[in-house]
Enzyme design. Structure first.
Site, PDB file in Angstrom:
ATOM      1  N   LYS A  98      24.786  -7.725  19.214  1.00 54.23           N
ATOM      2  CA  LYS A  98      23.775  -8.327  18.337  1.00 54.23           C
ATOM      3  C   LYS A  98      24.376  -9.651  17.873  1.00 54.23           C
ATOM      4  CE  LYS A  98      19.826  -8.057  16.156  1.00 54.23           C
ATOM      5  NZ  LYS A  98      18.530  -8.103  16.829  1.00 54.23           N
ATOM      6  N   ASP A 102      26.002   5.002  19.611  1.00 56.64           N
ATOM      7  CA  ASP A 102      25.527   6.268  19.056  1.00 56.64           C
ATOM      8  C   ASP A 102      24.022   6.385  19.281  1.00 56.64           C
ATOM      9  OD1 ASP A 102      25.325   8.551  17.566  1.00 56.64           O
ATOM     10  OD2 ASP A 102      25.940   7.680  15.659  1.00 56.64           O
ATOM     11  N   TYR A 150      31.370   2.508  11.232  1.00 57.37           N
ATOM     12  CA  TYR A 150      31.743   3.867  10.836  1.00 57.37           C
ATOM     13  C   TYR A 150      33.178   3.938  10.311  1.00 57.37           C
ATOM     14  CZ  TYR A 150      27.610   5.276  13.510  1.00 57.37           C
ATOM     15  OH  TYR A 150      26.336   5.419  14.000  1.00 57.37           O
ATOM     16  N   ASP A 200      18.446  -4.633  20.550  1.00 64.44           N
ATOM     17  CA  ASP A 200      17.014  -4.304  20.448  1.00 64.44           C
ATOM     18  C   ASP A 200      16.359  -4.363  21.825  1.00 64.44           C
ATOM     19  OD1 ASP A 200      17.787  -6.939  20.127  1.00 64.44           O
ATOM     20  OD2 ASP A 200      16.138  -7.492  18.801  1.00 64.44           O
TER      21      ASP A 200
END
Ligand code: NAD
Length: 356
Positions: A190, A246, A135, A222
């Site tokens: 990740k 988020d 972001y 995930d």
């Protein structure tokens, strides 16, 4: 103690009014000053975060924020969209740590979309890094692709980045929070695919050496998304980056019954903070008087706890919310058979009565 009150757009004004009502009823001598932010500020001043609003926020001990945004601004250039106001406040106030407790109140076990036995007694804390990641990287708007797989077609990209100090400071927040809870941290990354999150994982592991009393485990995002609905009570503190946080915190909100129940605190190194519900401006229900104000009222409690050092008063609000739920009062989002449906304002009034 000075509070900057920024209601924003949509249901923001309705829910913040109820939180203010609760704070005023407590007679804490708080000085509260309001300013426009988001779409409302854009309409009035041509910018979603006017200088005067930013100045008020910087000078205050804490900011109580509603929500910003409306679909009608979707066509505006990105820098002028309402959502830029919250990003600007986070950056300018250095609010790098977002704390989102997901607690399933006993009375709302049936409002959750999961089976009661999975959520009864749930109390987890999601800590989302708030001023880095994709972001705050370098966006690149649409352009003709130069090296894409489809020559002549369009492409757009955003860069994901984290620096060591950014990861270190959020890791410290997580380990320190875990010390006051069940002493377990799950770091979500990740790292199997992204270099940014390999650095994340390495740095969190290094910082954990300073907290030998806290257990650390790592989980790919995930898998974390799956575990959150499979066995949410296995988590204690979850720490993760801006984008994963988020998404996971919205997922976690449903465990608690409704996104209208989930408060949040965004803290800087100096403990100045911005307090807001985890949800957005909900344009679909704005103006109808049916929004749930409890996430905002509970955010005001977090404000008393973290920025104003008033633990007892924070607990008083939380007890009042529990009492109101025990009385069977519910806004539409958490309403079920056998409970009494109330409006936004009636819910605020009930919390005030319960405080007294
Ligand atoms: P949203 O959180 O506003 O709404 C999602 C769903 O939850 C809607 O059905 C809404 O009615 C419901 N909901 C949300 N809060 C509720 C409450 N207190 N009580 C009852 N129901 C509630 O998300 P969205 O619809 O994806 O986004 C709407 C706007 O909000 C967009 O412009 C988005 O950018 C903005 N947004 C702002 C913030 C923020 O201000 N921090 C955060 C998220 C989204």
């Amino acid at each position: 103690m000075k509070i900057a009150v920024l209601p924003g757009d949509g249901i923001g004004t309705e829910i913040v009014a109820e939180a203010i009502k609760v704070l005023r009823a407590m007679d804490l001598g708080l000085e509260m000053e309001s300013a426009m932010v988001g779409g409302a500020a854009y309409e009035a001043y041509g910018h979603p975060l006017p200088d005067a609003t930013l100045r008020l926020a910087k000078e205050a001990d804490a900011v109580l924020f509603g929500a910003v945004g409306d679909w009608k601004y979707d066509k505006l250039e990105r820098a002028l969209r309402p959502e830029q106001a919250i990003l600007g406040l986070r950056k300018n106030l250095g609010l790098f740590a977002n704390l989102r407790p997901a607690i399933c109140y006993e009375q709302l076990v049936d409002a959750s979309s999961l089976k009661p036995e999975l959520v009864a007694g749930l109390d987890i804390l999601i800590i989302r890094e708030l001023t880095g990641d994709i972001y705050f990287g370098q966006p690149r708007g649409r352009r003709t692709a130069v090296d894409g797989h489809f020559p002549g077609s369009e492409e757009a990209f955003d860069t994901m980045r984290y620096s060591r100090p950014e990861i270190e400071r959020i890791a410290h927040v997580a380990f320190q929070a875990a010390r006051k809870r069940n002493k377990r941290v799950t770091s979500v990354d990740k790292a199997n695919v992204l270099e940014t999150f390999q650095l994340w994982k390495d740095v969190v592991t290094e910082v954990s050496a300073q907290y030998p009393d806290v257990a650390l485990d790592h989980m790919y995002v995930d898998n974390a998304a799956m575990q959150l609905v499979k066995a949410p009570k296995k988590f204690d503190v979850v720490v993760t980056g801006n984008m994963f946080g988020d998404i996971l915190s919205d997922e976690a909100s449903m465990l608690t019954g409704s996104i209208g129940m989930l408060p949040s605190a965004s803290l800087s190194a100096s403990r100045q903070g911005l307090y807001e519900p985890s949800h957005g401006s909900a344009p679909d229900i704005a103006g109808q008087g049916i929004a749930n104000p409890l996430a905002t009222i509970l955010s005001a409690a977090m404000m008393l706890r973290f920025s104003l050092n008033q633990e007892a008063q924070a607990a008083r609000i939380e007890q009042a919310v529990k009492a109101v739920l025990a009385q069977g009062l519910r806004t539409a989002d958490i309403h079920s058979l056998g409970t009494t449906r109330v409006s936004t304002r009636e819910m605020g009034d009930a919390v005030v009565r319960s405080l007294k």
